[in-house]
Enzyme design. Structure first.
Site, PDB file in Angstrom:
ATOM      1  N   ARG A 122       0.841  -1.197   0.000  1.00  0.00           N
ATOM      2  CA  ARG A 122       0.000   0.000   0.000  1.00  0.00           C
ATOM      3  C   ARG A 122       0.874   1.246   0.000  1.00  0.00           C
ATOM      4  O   ARG A 122       2.007   1.222   0.449  1.00  0.00           O
ATOM      5  CB  ARG A 122      -0.857   0.023   1.268  1.00  0.00           C
ATOM      6  CG  ARG A 122      -1.879  -1.073   1.299  1.00  0.00           C
ATOM      7  CD  ARG A 122      -2.986  -0.827   2.307  1.00  0.00           C
ATOM      8  NE  ARG A 122      -2.572  -0.246   3.549  1.00  0.00           N
ATOM      9  CZ  ARG A 122      -3.164   0.829   4.100  1.00  0.00           C
ATOM     10  NH1 ARG A 122      -4.192   1.405   3.504  1.00  0.00           N
ATOM     11  NH2 ARG A 122      -2.753   1.309   5.268  1.00  0.00           N
ATOM     12  N   LYS A 187       4.307 -10.591   9.984  1.00  0.00           N
ATOM     13  CA  LYS A 187       3.461 -10.510   8.787  1.00  0.00           C
ATOM     14  C   LYS A 187       3.676 -11.716   7.859  1.00  0.00           C
ATOM     15  O   LYS A 187       4.790 -12.005   7.439  1.00  0.00           O
ATOM     16  CB  LYS A 187       3.790  -9.201   8.065  1.00  0.00           C
ATOM     17  CG  LYS A 187       2.834  -8.873   6.964  1.00  0.00           C
ATOM     18  CD  LYS A 187       2.853  -7.377   6.734  1.00  0.00           C
ATOM     19  CE  LYS A 187       2.265  -7.025   5.396  1.00  0.00           C
ATOM     20  NZ  LYS A 187       2.215  -5.581   5.180  1.00  0.00           N
ATOM     21  N   ARG A 323      -1.614   1.482  13.850  1.00  0.00           N
ATOM     22  CA  ARG A 323      -0.466   1.027  14.656  1.00  0.00           C
ATOM     23  C   ARG A 323      -0.927   0.713  16.080  1.00  0.00           C
ATOM     24  O   ARG A 323      -1.717   1.443  16.654  1.00  0.00           O
ATOM     25  CB  ARG A 323       0.623   2.114  14.724  1.00  0.00           C
ATOM     26  CG  ARG A 323       1.256   2.432  13.362  1.00  0.00           C
ATOM     27  CD  ARG A 323       2.150   1.263  12.887  1.00  0.00           C
ATOM     28  NE  ARG A 323       2.704   1.524  11.565  1.00  0.00           N
ATOM     29  CZ  ARG A 323       2.186   1.027  10.419  1.00  0.00           C
ATOM     30  NH1 ARG A 323       1.134   0.254  10.449  1.00  0.00           N
ATOM     31  NH2 ARG A 323       2.756   1.297   9.284  1.00  0.00           N
TER      32      ARG A 323
HETATM   33  P1  ATP Z   1      -0.171  -0.563   6.910  1.00  0.00           P
HETATM   34  O1  ATP Z   1      -0.806  -1.559   6.009  1.00  0.00           O
HETATM   35  O2  ATP Z   1      -0.661  -0.616   8.304  1.00  0.00           O
HETATM   36  O3  ATP Z   1      -0.189   0.824   6.362  1.00  0.00           O
HETATM   37  P2  ATP Z   1       2.382  -1.938   6.510  1.00  0.00           P
HETATM   38  O4  ATP Z   1       3.734  -1.544   7.000  1.00  0.00           O
HETATM   39  O5  ATP Z   1       1.958  -3.331   6.779  1.00  0.00           O
HETATM   40  O6  ATP Z   1       1.384  -0.884   7.076  1.00  0.00           O
HETATM   41  P3  ATP Z   1       1.796  -2.392   3.760  1.00  0.00           P
HETATM   42  O7  ATP Z   1       1.754  -1.427   2.650  1.00  0.00           O
HETATM   43  O8  ATP Z   1       0.543  -3.097   4.155  1.00  0.00           O
HETATM   44  O9  ATP Z   1       2.390  -1.628   4.988  1.00  0.00           O
HETATM   45  O10 ATP Z   1       2.865  -3.510   3.406  1.00  0.00           O
HETATM   46  C1  ATP Z   1       4.138  -3.186   2.950  1.00  0.00           C
HETATM   47  C2  ATP Z   1       5.136  -3.458   4.055  1.00  0.00           C
HETATM   48  O11 ATP Z   1       5.169  -4.867   4.326  1.00  0.00           O
HETATM   49  C3  ATP Z   1       6.558  -3.114   3.696  1.00  0.00           C
HETATM   50  O12 ATP Z   1       6.829  -1.769   3.940  1.00  0.00           O
HETATM   51  C4  ATP Z   1       7.358  -4.054   4.581  1.00  0.00           C
HETATM   52  O13 ATP Z   1       7.484  -3.537   5.893  1.00  0.00           O
HETATM   53  C5  ATP Z   1       6.472  -5.279   4.668  1.00  0.00           C
HETATM   54  N1  ATP Z   1       6.871  -6.328   3.685  1.00  0.00           N
HETATM   55  C6  ATP Z   1       7.426  -6.185   2.471  1.00  0.00           C
HETATM   56  N2  ATP Z   1       7.605  -7.370   1.869  1.00  0.00           N
HETATM   57  C7  ATP Z   1       7.155  -8.290   2.737  1.00  0.00           C
HETATM   58  C8  ATP Z   1       7.079  -9.699   2.713  1.00  0.00           C
HETATM   59  N3  ATP Z   1       7.469 -10.424   1.670  1.00  0.00           N
HETATM   60  N4  ATP Z   1       6.557 -10.307   3.803  1.00  0.00           N
HETATM   61  C9  ATP Z   1       6.139  -9.606   4.877  1.00  0.00           C
HETATM   62  N5  ATP Z   1       6.183  -8.284   4.953  1.00  0.00           N
HETATM   63  C10 ATP Z   1       6.689  -7.634   3.908  1.00  0.00           C
HETATM   64  C1  BTN Z   2       0.522  -5.160   1.654  1.00  0.00           C
HETATM   65  O1  BTN Z   2       0.611  -5.773   2.714  1.00  0.00           O
HETATM   66  O2  BTN Z   2       0.774  -3.980   1.512  1.00  0.00           O
HETATM   67  C2  BTN Z   2       0.007  -5.872   0.443  1.00  0.00           C
HETATM   68  C3  BTN Z   2       1.076  -6.550  -0.308  1.00  0.00           C
HETATM   69  C4  BTN Z   2       0.504  -7.186  -1.544  1.00  0.00           C
HETATM   70  C5  BTN Z   2       1.612  -7.834  -2.328  1.00  0.00           C
HETATM   71  C6  BTN Z   2       1.071  -8.533  -3.539  1.00  0.00           C
HETATM   72  S1  BTN Z   2       2.268  -9.593  -4.269  1.00  0.00           S
HETATM   73  C7  BTN Z   2       1.230  -9.827  -5.642  1.00  0.00           C
HETATM   74  C8  BTN Z   2       0.605  -8.480  -5.953  1.00  0.00           C
HETATM   75  N1  BTN Z   2       1.478  -7.719  -6.808  1.00  0.00           N
HETATM   76  C9  BTN Z   2       1.981  -6.656  -6.190  1.00  0.00           C
HETATM   77  O3  BTN Z   2       2.796  -5.863  -6.696  1.00  0.00           O
HETATM   78  N2  BTN Z   2       1.501  -6.562  -4.949  1.00  0.00           N
HETATM   79  C10 BTN Z   2       0.584  -7.643  -4.660  1.00  0.00           C
END
Ligand code: ATP
Ligand code: BTN
Length: 324
Positions: A122, A187, A323
């Site tokens: 996101r 996560k 958070r």
């Molecule tokens: P929120 O969704 O609460 O705004 P978030 O930190 O979970 O916060 P997202 O956009 O949902 O943000 O997810 C992207 C984030 O997830 C990255 O900034 C990183 O911290 C984490 N991330 C990236 N790749 C992975 C992965 N393969 N597995 C788990 N976490 C990952």
């Molecule tokens: C998140 O937690 O922010 C969501 C992550 C979603 C990742 C998947 S991987 C397959 C698809 N292609 C992308 O570039 N993002 C989503």
């Protein structure tokens, strides 16, 4: 299949293969093999090269296979898919499908990638997507509903992931609004729904899922928050094709259910796994921070927070991060 794909499928058994053997199988010179291998190394693949033995992957890799995935889902679900593609490498499965025109708008387009070079989360964040161990997939589909009604779709997809995990006997997972699947505060998976609302006609929606199955790769240190994969939870990695099939089946079941009745069919289930309900939380807004007690979600998927004056405020924007 190009040479790189053919080399990857030969090396996926985890055994050594000499340059000479690869050259003979593919009908190209050893230099050609060397160049293809060099290119593969830039993908971040864990490749070993040992003089006198040849090349091998650090671990055997079960490559995703569209035939196996399609075979493992119900015929009625197969009928809802116009095509299912597996790519070795994409920038992002979501970006790929966002740019694709669906010839048959009554059916869905599905794609998987073995790795993503610009996997997205996101709000411009990155989804770290190394080769060959996890699931990166997206579904492109048209919805005739009002775009506002689609606000809870991501939450319904998270419930589909929970149901998939239950198929593997994993029950102690939690959901963090709006899009994270968490195991013991780490996560495990995330969803990313992107849409283009046409002025007339149905809304084009791309639903992306990132699901960690085996993240024991050199790039996983780039993830800047606690993470986990299925291998850690189960002690072994289940068949990736089986996992992809089960996930796809649950996602399509959820999409059908969501189209018929919206989030109402999922809200109760989502609340059962809510990681924050009843907890003190902070909401990070683009220019503000709000604190309060999390009161869960409403039936449209909005987050409810009891703020200082005791009032419950509703938050729907994609610009908000929760958070604990
Ligand atoms: P929120 O969704 O609460 O705004 P978030 O930190 O979970 O916060 P997202 O956009 O949902 O943000 O997810 C992207 C984030 O997830 C990255 O900034 C990183 O911290 C984490 N991330 C990236 N790749 C992975 C992965 N393969 N597995 C788990 N976490 C990952
Ligand atoms: C998140 O937690 O922010 C969501 C992550 C979603 C990742 C998947 S991987 C397959 C698809 N292609 C992308 O570039 N993002 C989503």
């Amino acid at each position: 299949m190009n040479n790189q794909t053919r080399i990857i499928s030969i090396l996926s058994d985890g055994a050594f293969h000499s340059g000479e053997e690869l050259g003979k199988t593919l009908g190209i010179s050893r230099t050609g093999i060397w160049m293809a291998i060099k290119k593969l190394s830039t993908y971040g693949l864990d490749l070993h090269s040992v003089r006198g033995k040849g090349y091998r992957f650090a671990h055997a890799v079960e490559l995703l296979d569209s035939t196996k995935i399609l075979r493992s889902i119900e015929a009625s679900t197969r009928n809802k898919i116009s095509n299912l593609d597996v790519f070795l490498q994409l920038e992002s499965t979501n970006a790929y499908l966002m740019g694709k025109v669906n010839s048959d708008i009554d059916k869905a387009n599905v794609c998987f990638a073995e790795m993503q070079t610009a996997g997205r989360g996101r709000r411009g964040r990155k989804w770290i997507s190394p080769f060959g161990g996890n699931i990166y997939m997206s579904i492109l589909r048209h919805f005739s509903s009002d775009p506002q009604m689609l606000g809870g779709l991501g939450l319904a997809l998270s419930v589909a992931i929970i149901r998939t995990l239950q198929d593997f006997g994993i029950n102690d997972v939690k959901l963090k609004w709006p899009n994270d699947v968490i195991w013991q505060k780490r996560k495990l998976a995330g969803t990313l729904v992107e849409m283009v609302a046409e002025s007339t006609g149905p809304c084009r929606v791309v639903m992306g899922i990132g699901f960690n199955a085996d993240l024991s790769n050199s790039v996983s240190h780039q993830i800047d928050q606690p993470w986990v994969d299925l291998k850690t939870i189960l002690g072994e990695v289940p068949s990736r094709n089986q996992l992809a099939g089960k996930l796809l089946q649950q996602l399509f079941n959820a999409i059908t259910q969501f189209e018929q009745s919206g989030l109402s069919m999922f809200a109760e289930e989502w609340r059962r796994y809510d990681a924050y309900s009843g907890n003190h939380v902070s909401l990070l807004l683009p220019k503000d921070k709000i604190s309060g007690i999390c009161e869960g979600i409403d039936n449209m998927g909005a987050l409810l927070v009891r703020v200082a004056d005791g009032q419950i405020q509703k938050f729907t924007s994609g610009e908000i991060s929760l958070r604990g």
